[in-house]
Design an enzyme around this catalytic site. Structure first.
Site, PDB file in Angstrom:
ATOM      1  N   ASP A 195      39.855  42.775  61.782  1.00  0.00           N
ATOM      2  CA  ASP A 195      39.344  43.895  62.572  1.00  0.00           C
ATOM      3  C   ASP A 195      38.690  43.443  63.871  1.00  0.00           C
ATOM      4  O   ASP A 195      38.484  44.240  64.771  1.00  0.00           O
ATOM      5  CB  ASP A 195      38.341  44.707  61.743  1.00  0.00           C
ATOM      6  CG  ASP A 195      37.129  43.881  61.336  1.00  0.00           C
ATOM      7  OD1 ASP A 195      37.242  42.656  61.369  1.00  0.00           O
ATOM      8  OD2 ASP A 195      36.092  44.472  60.996  1.00  0.00           O
ATOM      9  N   CYS A 207      34.796  26.579  23.659  1.00  0.00           N
ATOM     10  CA  CYS A 207      36.177  26.841  24.070  1.00  0.00           C
ATOM     11  C   CYS A 207      36.327  28.328  24.330  1.00  0.00           C
ATOM     12  O   CYS A 207      35.412  29.126  24.093  1.00  0.00           O
ATOM     13  CB  CYS A 207      37.173  26.375  23.011  1.00  0.00           C
ATOM     14  SG  CYS A 207      37.084  27.308  21.472  1.00  0.00           S
ATOM     15  N   CYS A 215      35.650  30.853  21.534  1.00  0.00           N
ATOM     16  CA  CYS A 215      34.253  31.251  21.318  1.00  0.00           C
ATOM     17  C   CYS A 215      33.923  32.475  22.171  1.00  0.00           C
ATOM     18  O   CYS A 215      33.303  33.433  21.691  1.00  0.00           O
ATOM     19  CB  CYS A 215      33.318  30.104  21.668  1.00  0.00           C
ATOM     20  SG  CYS A 215      33.579  28.597  20.731  1.00  0.00           S
TER      21      CYS A 215
END
Length: 540
Positions: free
Chosen positions: A478, A42, A45
């Site tokens: 661009d 989880c 941890c």
């Protein structure tokens, strides 16, 4: 991982006392490393590991639960072995990805290909194991839920059947949570798994107590749920459906999480697979015979051949030949670029025209393709501000819930209620709080977002950039080529006086039909649309 040493030096000029002896060189140990972390279940941890690593002097670490990686920058006397030992002391395992030396894959540009394959196998096994566990638990939990929630279906001694079905789910089905909670407890830590394990085991233990020592085991016992009914002491109530259904829900979440991890890595693997496996090298120069070798043996300065339709093996400069190269995987421009002697070409781009001879200038980890792969991996390893907020909350969520459950128990006892009633209320807090995906949703979403971007040719520098796009209201490009289809088309034909346009187009189309050049394909397509093209012989 990189390191450097900075020797100090001393010099003496002019007259006077002799200069002091130069100091011994001082080695500066440090660098950057990405650790593979295993054992995390989880976000709490990840927060614990990150906190432990950052306590080391000169260490800056970011641990990502979703990618199971720790990006660590370290200086001073800390080594990679110290980092691994710190993670191990926290209760988890860590390894440093070794560079791959493989003749067939290109000498290990980033170490991701071999390591990725091993992680793929591990993730596939994890997904299969979770799926099997989920299906078995779901089949056992469904009748428990139906019997517990529908009183008309509660036959004589139904409660003992539900115990028989729910016990394997709460013990074997929830074993990954129990195992992780025990491991964390040995290191004095509490994570989401601690909450899940306590909630499931408390619900099971309470139900067993109520069946054997309370009134819940009596023949003819019925469970009813009245919203405004009189409150009992809990001795005649069972929580078997809670223990089993919560386990099924959490296993479903764990399974979906494992699938998301596996899918997110597919983008990086697809990017790495753009490279070629072997290359035609000219070991004796332009006039020597070609030799087909694995691309991993290619060195800077080697000459290699790129035929029409082949991918460029690595970054280099064109020495001989003229062609058009499709560089859309790098630039996003779909229109091929004309190249000739002196032009630069990039590995994994496609040669669409003539034969090229290229001199390698960058190989392995120095190529632009390897840099792109590192960029995607770093983007998935990093953390966005919203993810760091979720990690901070999840790190304190479990202790707060445990304190609330304890305060509930003490509060009910202090107000004169029985121990049974107080314990029932405390168990309710644990059971209600345990399904929590706070630390999962954010990192998974960011990981999938960066991975999906790489699949469609959009490289995202990091999760911070991805999160900031919510404020974007204007996009500036661009080059117009970035948003065009890249399919050239014949616009018009101008013929000399006395020459039919249709004849010019037919003859030009016949010749160009044999070529693979992008402009040739446009002319041939337009000519073929106006009629059948004559055959061409001796085309070069």
């Amino acid at each position: 991982m990189t390191g450097a040493s900075t020797p100090s030096s001393g010099t003496s000029t002019g007259s006077g006392p002799p200069a002091a002896a130069p100091e011994a060189p001082v080695a500066v140990v440090g660098g950057v490393v990405d650790l593979d972390i295993t054992g995390m279940t989880c976000s709490s941890c990840a927060a614990r590991i990150e906190k432990k690593l950052n306590k080391l002097e000169g260490v800056r670490a970011s641990v990502n639960f979703a990618t199971e990686k720790a990006h660590v920058t370290y200086t001073g006397d800390v080594t990679a072995d110290d980092l691994v030992a710190t993670v191990k002391a926290t209760g988890y395992a860590a390894t440093v990805p070794a560079p791959v030396v493989d003749d067939e894959t290109g000498g290990g540009a980033t170490g991701t290909e071999s390591g990725g394959d091993l992680r793929d196998v591990a993730h596939a096994a994890e997904v299969a194991e979770l799926r099997h566990r989920l299906l078995v638990c779901a089949a056992l939990a469904l009748p428990v839920l139906v019997l517990s929630m529908v009183p008309p279906l509660q036959f004589e001694n139904w409660q003992w059947l539900t115990l028989t079905l729910a016990a394997p789910v709460a013990v074997w089905g929830a074993w990954p949570f129990h195992r992780a909670a025990f491991t964390n407890a040995r290191h004095g830590a509490a994570t989401m798994d601690t909450l899940v394990s306590l909630g499931v085991l408390s619900a099971l233990a309470w139900s067993v107590w109520a069946l054997f020592l309370g009134d819940a085991g009596m023949p003819g016992m019925r469970m009813s749920f009245e919203l405004f009914g009189a409150r009992g002491d809990g001795a005649s109530h069972l929580y078997l459906e809670v223990a089993s259904v919560v386990t099924v829900f959490l296993l479903t979440g764990r399974w979906l999480e494992a699938r998301a991890k596996r899918a997110s890595g597919a983008a990086l693997r697809a990017l790495l697979q753009l490279g070629v496996k072997d290359v035609a090298v000219l070991p004796a120069g332009l006039g020597g015979p070609e030799q087909r070798v694995p691309v991993g043996r290619l060195a800077v300065g080697d000459l290699f051949v790129v035929r029409p339709g082949e991918k460029v093996a690595t970054d280099g400069d064109v020495v001989e030949g003229q062609s058009a190269v499709d560089a859309s995987m790098l630039t996003g421009e779909p229109v091929p670029v004309e190249v000739g002697p002196g032009s630069e070409v990039v590995g994994a781009t496609v040669n669409e025209g003539g034969r090229l001879v290229v001199r390698a200038t960058r190989v392995g980890a120095d190529t632009q393709l390897a840099a792109m792969a590192r960029l995607v991996e770093q983007a998935q390893t990093g953390k966005a501000p919203v993810q760091r907020l979720a990690d901070r909350i999840s790190a304190v969520f479990v202790p707060i819930v445990l304190l609330i459950a304890l305060a509930t128990l003490v509060g009910w006892l202090a107000t004169g209620h029985s121990a049974t009633t107080a314990f029932t209320a405390a168990v309710a807090v644990l059971v209600i709080a345990c399904p929590c995906a706070l630390g999962l949703a954010t990192p998974t979403a960011l990981m999938v977002g960066t991975g999906r971007g790489a699949q469609i040719g959009v490289l995202i520098k990091g999760p911070q950039v991805l999160e900031s796009t919510r404020r974007v209201d204007t996009v500036v490009l661009d080059k117009t080529g970035t948003v065009t289809a890249g399919q050239m088309a014949l616009d018009d034909v101008h013929a000399a006086d006395g020459v039919e346009v249709a004849d010019v187009l037919r003859l030009a189309g016949a010749v160009e039909h044999a070529s693979s050049h992008p402009i040739a394909r446009a002319v041939a397509a337009a000519a073929a649309a106006n009629g059948e093209l004559p055959a061409v012989k001796h085309f070069e």
